[in-house]
Design an enzyme around this catalytic site. Structure first.
Site, PDB file in Angstrom:
ATOM      1  N   VAL A  17      24.780  24.594  19.230  1.00 31.70           N
ATOM      2  CA  VAL A  17      25.865  23.769  18.692  1.00 31.70           C
ATOM      3  C   VAL A  17      25.316  22.543  17.963  1.00 31.70           C
ATOM      4  CG1 VAL A  17      27.886  22.373  19.283  1.00 31.70           C
ATOM      5  CG2 VAL A  17      27.465  24.541  20.472  1.00 31.70           C
ATOM      6  N   THR A  86      27.735  23.207  29.099  1.00 30.86           N
ATOM      7  CA  THR A  86      28.632  23.001  30.243  1.00 30.86           C
ATOM      8  C   THR A  86      28.740  24.332  30.994  1.00 30.86           C
ATOM      9  OG1 THR A  86      30.462  23.276  28.656  1.00 30.86           O
ATOM     10  CG2 THR A  86      29.995  21.048  29.426  1.00 30.86           C
ATOM     11  N   THR A 121      32.428  22.216  25.768  1.00 30.60           N
ATOM     12  CA  THR A 121      33.665  22.750  26.327  1.00 30.60           C
ATOM     13  C   THR A 121      33.883  22.239  27.745  1.00 30.60           C
ATOM     14  OG1 THR A 121      33.387  24.756  25.016  1.00 30.60           O
ATOM     15  CG2 THR A 121      34.936  24.854  26.849  1.00 30.60           C
ATOM     16  N   CYS A 261      30.115  31.054  26.778  1.00 29.74           N
ATOM     17  CA  CYS A 261      31.462  30.638  26.351  1.00 29.74           C
ATOM     18  C   CYS A 261      32.545  31.461  27.032  1.00 29.74           C
ATOM     19  CB  CYS A 261      31.593  30.751  24.830  1.00 29.74           C
ATOM     20  SG  CYS A 261      30.621  29.541  23.917  1.00 29.74           S
TER      21      CYS A 261
END
Length: 433
Positions: A17, A86, A121, A261
């Site tokens: 990211v 995360t 997230t 994810c």
């Protein structure tokens, strides 16, 4: 509040990211990429990206970008964008430790008037309830008076060379109306697809988490249908192709749901819901189905082997792919490992091959698991094609046959890549999700 083009941006976390984000901002705005991994910084300074998300040419094109592993170098920044992982822990509970450590680091260097933006997230409320109070405590500054915050969820799709950072619409939000406008303008400088300004940070957090939860649930439905149709002797892909002729039928397919994810984010939502006194039913049911699919693939393959007279104990089964998705080197939370471990429980010797994965990282992540190139000279009793890497998609029935031994070998085509009839013509027992 400073003008966008006069800002100095610090990107904290240079993974899938953070790096593409740093690259794009660094083309026009002074940007500092920060990561606690010194090897990662050295690698990027040398013009290499192990994630393969950014090319050497793209790294060179970002003229205003520098890299560092020294927190003190970020003091000159006035915008801090946090893009750390995360994950969930072994109990499927949110693990905010990387996010909280990053927030604490920002708290040590943030100044009056600065803005911190989160892209990681999280469950709705995490930014303002968990992260911001930590920054306040460390910095001794007051939120929305001395410093401000925003949330703009990442939408990176690892390995996707079509839908990239700049071509995917970006959700933005801010802790005050003025901050929201500034953050929206900031992202508009790099996002060609445009932005969507959410009315609050919590709305932006919730929007992100249901994107992946919705996809997780749809895939879990396909996986459950695949299990049911298998017992009926019906080919799932044929059913989906027939149903897909209706204009509003959604084109989801069964498969392994891993990565950082889709297989993780729903647990952030369910954990928050449980703390509020509500026990989610549908979301957790979907998670249970998807989390069991690796073991289902292994068991079904072993069952087919036994039916063909092959004793699984001591047999060799090739597994093509260990990354969590195709054409991507990321092995984090790959569900292929569930196939491997279940095969081992049956006494099978798994032979894992993956041209995209780093052997050292695989060994570190999965307790010494080694990668081996499958060759006709050392054939296997069965083959599980778990990941749709281009190299595997291109394998012909004849090549696949050459990797197998015995009169009745088995192929588990998890991603439905091959012509079943062509494989059956070579006396290969074939099944697929």
């Amino acid at each position: 509040m400073k003008l966008v083009n006069k800002s100095i941006i610090a990107i904290i976390g240079l993974g899938y990211v953070g790096l593409p984000l740093a690259i794009e901002f660094g083309k026009t705005i002074t940007t500092i990429g920060f990561d606690i991994n010194q090897n990662r910084i050295q690698e990027l300074n040398a013009g290499n990206d192990r994630t393969l998300e950014v090319t050497t040419e793209e790294l060179k094109a970002s003229k205003n970008l520098t890299y560092t592993d020294q927190l003190e170098h970020l003091r000159q920044a006035n915008i801090f964008i946090i893009t750390v992982p995360t994950p969930v822990d072994e109990h499927k509970r949110p693990d905010l430790s990387p996010l909280l450590k990053a927030s604490e680091s920002v708290g040590k260097i943030i100044k009056k008037g600065d803005i911190v933006i989160y892209e990681s997230t999280v469950y709705p409320g995490a930014t303002e309830e968990d992260c911001i109070p930590l920054i306040e405590r460390v910095s001794k500054l007051t939120f929305n008076k001395d410093f401000f915050a925003g949330y703009s969820p990442e939408r990176i799709n690892p390995g996707d060379k079509v839908n990239r950072l700049t071509t995917i619409k970006k959700i933005t939000s801010g802790s005050t109306p003025e901050t929201a406008d500034f953050i929206d303008d900031l992202y508009k400088t790099i996002i060609k697809a445009g932005t969507h300004k959410a009315p609050s940070i919590k709305v932006a957090e919730a929007a992100k988490i249901i994107e992946n939860t919705q996809r997780d649930l749809n895939i879990s439905l396909m996986n459950e249908l695949s299990i049911i149709f298998s017992r009926m002797g019906i080919d799932t892909l044929s059913v989906l192709e027939a149903a897909g002729t209706k204009w509003n039928f959604l084109p989801f397919r069964p498969g392994l749901v891993g990565g950082h994810c889709i297989s993780v984010d729903p647990y952030y939502l369910t954990d928050k819901a449980e703390k509020l006194g509500y026990i989610p039913q549908v979301i957790l049911a979907g998670r249970r189905i998807n989390d069991n699919m690796g073991r289902y693939v292994a068991r079904t393959t072993v069952k087919k082997m036994i039916q063909n007279g092959v004793n699984p104990n001591g047999s060799r089964v090739g597994v093509l792919g260990i990354t969590f998705k195709e054409n991507c080197p990321d092995i984090r939370n790959s569900k292929v490992i569930d196939i491997v471990r279940e095969l081992e429980d049956f006494g099978v010797i798994p032979v894992v091959s993956d041209p995209w994965a780093n052997p050292v990282e695989v060994a570190d992540e999965y307790n010494g698991l080694t990668l081996t190139d499958l060759k006709p000279q050392t054939p296997v009793d069965a083959l599980i094609v778990a990941v749709a890497h281009d190299q595997f998609v291109q394998l012909t029935p004849q090549v696949l046959h050459s990797l197998l031994r015995g009169n009745k070998p088995v192929i588990a085509d998890v991603k439905s890549l091959y012509d079943t009839q062509a494989l059956e013509a070579l006396h290969i027992t074939t099944w697929r999700l």
